[in-house]
Design a protein around this motif. Structure first.
Motif, PDB file in Angstrom:
ATOM      1  N   SER A 346       0.844  -1.197   0.000  1.00 46.58           N
ATOM      2  CA  SER A 346       0.000   0.000   0.000  1.00 46.58           C
ATOM      3  C   SER A 346       0.876   1.243   0.000  1.00 46.58           C
ATOM      4  O   SER A 346       2.093   1.159   0.091  1.00 46.58           O
ATOM      5  CB  SER A 346      -0.882  -0.004   1.233  1.00 46.58           C
ATOM      6  OG  SER A 346      -0.060   0.179   2.371  1.00 46.58           O
ATOM      7  N   LYS A 347       0.207   2.374  -0.094  1.00 43.88           N
ATOM      8  CA  LYS A 347       0.962   3.635  -0.145  1.00 43.88           C
ATOM      9  C   LYS A 347       1.318   4.146   1.247  1.00 43.88           C
ATOM     10  O   LYS A 347       2.235   4.929   1.408  1.00 43.88           O
ATOM     11  CB  LYS A 347       0.099   4.709  -0.825  1.00 43.88           C
ATOM     12  CG  LYS A 347      -0.260   4.375  -2.257  1.00 43.88           C
ATOM     13  CD  LYS A 347      -1.337   5.317  -2.757  1.00 43.88           C
ATOM     14  CE  LYS A 347      -1.891   4.820  -4.079  1.00 43.88           C
ATOM     15  NZ  LYS A 347      -3.077   5.555  -4.500  1.00 43.88           N
ATOM     16  N   ILE A 348       0.529   3.748   2.239  1.00 46.09           N
ATOM     17  CA  ILE A 348       0.634   4.378   3.558  1.00 46.09           C
ATOM     18  C   ILE A 348       1.331   3.474   4.582  1.00 46.09           C
ATOM     19  O   ILE A 348       0.895   2.358   4.846  1.00 46.09           O
ATOM     20  CB  ILE A 348      -0.781   4.767   4.082  1.00 46.09           C
ATOM     21  CG1 ILE A 348      -1.523   5.613   3.022  1.00 46.09           C
ATOM     22  CG2 ILE A 348      -0.699   5.503   5.414  1.00 46.09           C
ATOM     23  CD1 ILE A 348      -0.897   6.958   2.705  1.00 46.09           C
ATOM     24  N   ARG A 349       2.394   4.016   5.168  1.00 45.93           N
ATOM     25  CA  ARG A 349       3.203   3.239   6.111  1.00 45.93           C
ATOM     26  C   ARG A 349       2.428   2.794   7.344  1.00 45.93           C
ATOM     27  O   ARG A 349       2.488   1.634   7.740  1.00 45.93           O
ATOM     28  CB  ARG A 349       4.409   4.078   6.567  1.00 45.93           C
ATOM     29  CG  ARG A 349       5.272   3.430   7.640  1.00 45.93           C
ATOM     30  CD  ARG A 349       6.341   4.387   8.137  1.00 45.93           C
ATOM     31  NE  ARG A 349       5.779   5.588   8.725  1.00 45.93           N
ATOM     32  CZ  ARG A 349       5.454   5.726  10.003  1.00 45.93           C
ATOM     33  NH1 ARG A 349       5.645   4.752  10.838  1.00 45.93           N
ATOM     34  NH2 ARG A 349       4.931   6.857  10.455  1.00 45.93           N
ATOM     35  N   VAL A 350       1.686   3.740   7.977  1.00 45.82           N
ATOM     36  CA  VAL A 350       1.120   3.408   9.295  1.00 45.82           C
ATOM     37  C   VAL A 350       0.100   2.284   9.250  1.00 45.82           C
ATOM     38  O   VAL A 350      -0.144   1.638  10.259  1.00 45.82           O
ATOM     39  CB  VAL A 350       0.509   4.639  10.020  1.00 45.82           C
ATOM     40  CG1 VAL A 350       1.585   5.595  10.459  1.00 45.82           C
ATOM     41  CG2 VAL A 350      -0.519   5.338   9.156  1.00 45.82           C
ATOM     42  N   THR A 351      -0.497   2.042   8.088  1.00 46.71           N
ATOM     43  CA  THR A 351      -1.479   0.952   8.036  1.00 46.71           C
ATOM     44  C   THR A 351      -0.901  -0.290   7.343  1.00 46.71           C
ATOM     45  O   THR A 351      -1.639  -1.227   7.044  1.00 46.71           O
ATOM     46  CB  THR A 351      -2.758   1.397   7.290  1.00 46.71           C
ATOM     47  OG1 THR A 351      -2.364   1.920   6.014  1.00 46.71           O
ATOM     48  CG2 THR A 351      -3.501   2.474   8.046  1.00 46.71           C
ATOM     49  N   ALA A 352       0.405  -0.300   7.109  1.00 45.11           N
ATOM     50  CA  ALA A 352       1.011  -1.424   6.375  1.00 45.11           C
ATOM     51  C   ALA A 352       1.068  -2.692   7.236  1.00 45.11           C
ATOM     52  O   ALA A 352       1.108  -2.619   8.460  1.00 45.11           O
ATOM     53  CB  ALA A 352       2.415  -1.050   5.922  1.00 45.11           C
TER      54      ALA A 352
END
Ligand code: ZN
Length: 502
Positions: A346-352
């Motif tokens: 995904s593009k977003i680190r915190v929800t990876a």
């Protein structure tokens, strides 16, 4: 004064600063949780006054004089290793506080406010050009700071050392290259595997009161002591505190129960570390976590190594179903486990997820390192960012707000901080390898929810030594090996090949 008197005076001075910092942290917690909406101005006065007093305490020239007199004392050798380590940590902090000119400290603080405000605006407007000058300045100020701290060391190594003592850019480059080589092909295999999870039940409505009960129950299961802690809610979860009062926060989303569930496990892991530091070191420089990377190894141990394991859900799913009533009664163990271990670049680190997460961090590290070496410029960042996301994760970034401007760290002047997130994964997989050798019934313990012996092992090996060692030395003590990525990659391959069937 005798050597012992000098030492005691120094520790007493330091204790006062530590207590002030505890007060500061508690006010910070209140600011994030319960402060009335109009209390901001008053609170900022409290923060400013405290910060000034703490700075004064920590830069008191007597500290330098005492350190000198102790180091030059003919009986210096008679001090214990722990005492010498306390002195080393005090001196390191004293240098950090006194070597940077007051004007630069002020400028950094002032610019941080401006840069964060501009970042928010630029992110909302998807306008990197707006953020660019502030980012350039933030980077420049941090380079200046590094130069004052140690003009003989590479500036990025100086910054890294603030968050992960004694870790260098060269060491991290080697570790992260190995990680990349192991993870990129693994992610491709996972994505093309025929056995993909059905995650639809994760968005079933799960009312907040039920999730609150789950958070408390899970805290009890993992031995996060709520008589010395508490759980509240904030936009972004965090942990704060020390020994007898360590608080965590979470965020309940009624259509994403897994969010609070795993963030509670994560923060509980951080809190457990703080609650189990050696009592003997309380109020001393030694009585603090070894590093951010070691901290992250503990949060991720509880969130992932235990919290997303098949053994844990063998134990916990029946209890989970009891607490959630009929919401998930049709979900069997296999379906549940696969969904909570869904790997999706995904593009977003915190929800990876657990596997792709490290790649997000590697991208930031490579950019920071190359920026500090002048190999790339702030102007080129969006282009480089987007290229790396495509290459490592196969993801297309459409605008900079979900690309280069997604995290607040750089606006806040935090360069050298990101690597600690991925180091946590490397450390915890290695700890996991050793714990399974030293506790041969490890799987059985998790399967029966008997986590006490595991907590005791972590406390003895990781929590209690506190700051006696720098992180690499602590890991060497625990594992008898230098830090390496082999165990994290092996752990991922074994776990995900079973889940995805390849
Ligand atoms: Zn964390």
């Amino acid at each position: 004064m005798t050597l012992q008197e000098d030492y005691d005076t120094l520790l007493q001075k330091n204790k006062k600063a530590i207590i002030y910092q505890m007060i500061q942290a508690q006010l910070g917690w209140d600011f994030e949780t319960y402060m009335p909406s109009k209390g901001g101005q008053q609170r900022s006065m409290q923060f400013a006054t405290l910060a000034a007093d703490i700075h004064k305490l920590m830069t008191d020239p007597t500290i330098g004089e005492l350190l000198n007199s102790i180091k030059n004392d003919t009986n210096y050798y008679s001090l214990t290793e722990a005492q010498k380590r306390n002195l080393f940590l005090i001196e390191k902090e004293y240098n950090k506080q006194t070597k940077i000119p007051a004007d630069l400290v002020k400028e950094i603080a002032k610019h941080q406010v401006v840069a964060i405000e501009t970042w928010k605006k630029a992110k909302a407007e998807k306008n990197y050009e707006l953020f660019k000058p502030e980012l350039k300045k933030a980077l420049d100020l941090q380079k200046q700071r590094a130069h004052y701290l140690d003009p003989n060391k590479h500036p990025y190594d100086v910054l890294l050392d603030i968050y992960e003592p004694n870790m260098t850019s060269a060491m991290i480059t080697d570790l992260f290259n190995e990680l990349k080589e192991g993870l990129v092909p693994l992610i491709k295999k996972i994505r093309s595997a025929p056995n993909q999870p059905d995650t639809s039940f994760l968005s079933r409505n799960c009312p907040t009161p039920i999730q609150e009960k789950l958070a408390i129950d899970l805290s009890n299961v993992v031995h996060y002591d709520l008589d010395r802690g508490r759980i509240d809610t904030t936009e972004h979860p965090f942990t704060t505190g020390y020994y007898q009062d360590v608080r965590i926060t979470t965020h309940y989303y009624e259509n994403e129960f897994d969010n609070a569930l795993f963030s509670t496990m994560h923060e509980a892991g951080h809190a457990i570390y703080e609650q189990n530091l050696d009592e003997e070191f309380m109020y001393q420089p030694l009585g603090q976590a070894s590093s951010l990377g070691i901290h992250e190894s503990q949060s991720r141990f509880f969130e992932n190594i235990i919290g997303r394991s098949p053994e844990f859900w063998e134990y916990y799913l029946p209890r989970f179903k009891e607490l959630t009533g009929d919401i998930f009664e049709d979900i069997d163990n296999e379906k549940f486990l696969h969904a909570i271990n869904h790997v999706k670049p995904s593009k977003i680190r915190v929800t990876a997820d657990e596997v792709t997460y490290s790649l997000h961090v590697i991208i930031r590290f490579e950019i920071e390192r190359d920026l500090s070496e002048g190999k790339v410029t702030v102007d080129e960042l969006p282009l480089i960012w987007n290229q790396k996301y495509k290459e490592y994760l196969g993801v297309d970034i459409e605008d900079d707000s979900e690309g280069v401007m997604q995290d607040t760290h750089w606006a806040a002047g935090l360069f050298g901080y990101f690597p600690t997130y991925a180091l946590g994964n490397i450390y915890n997989a290695h700890q996991f390898h050793v714990i399974r050798k030293e506790l041969p019934n490890y799987d059985e313990l998790v399967r029966t929810g008997n986590l006490k012996p595991i907590l005791e092992w972590l406390t003895k090996k990781v929590h209690k030594p506190a700051s006696l060692y720098d992180p690499a030395d602590l890991m060497q003590q625990i594992t008898n090996e230098p830090i390496n990525t082999k165990y994290f990659i092996e752990y991922c391959i074994k776990k995900y090949s079973q889940l995805y069937g390849f």
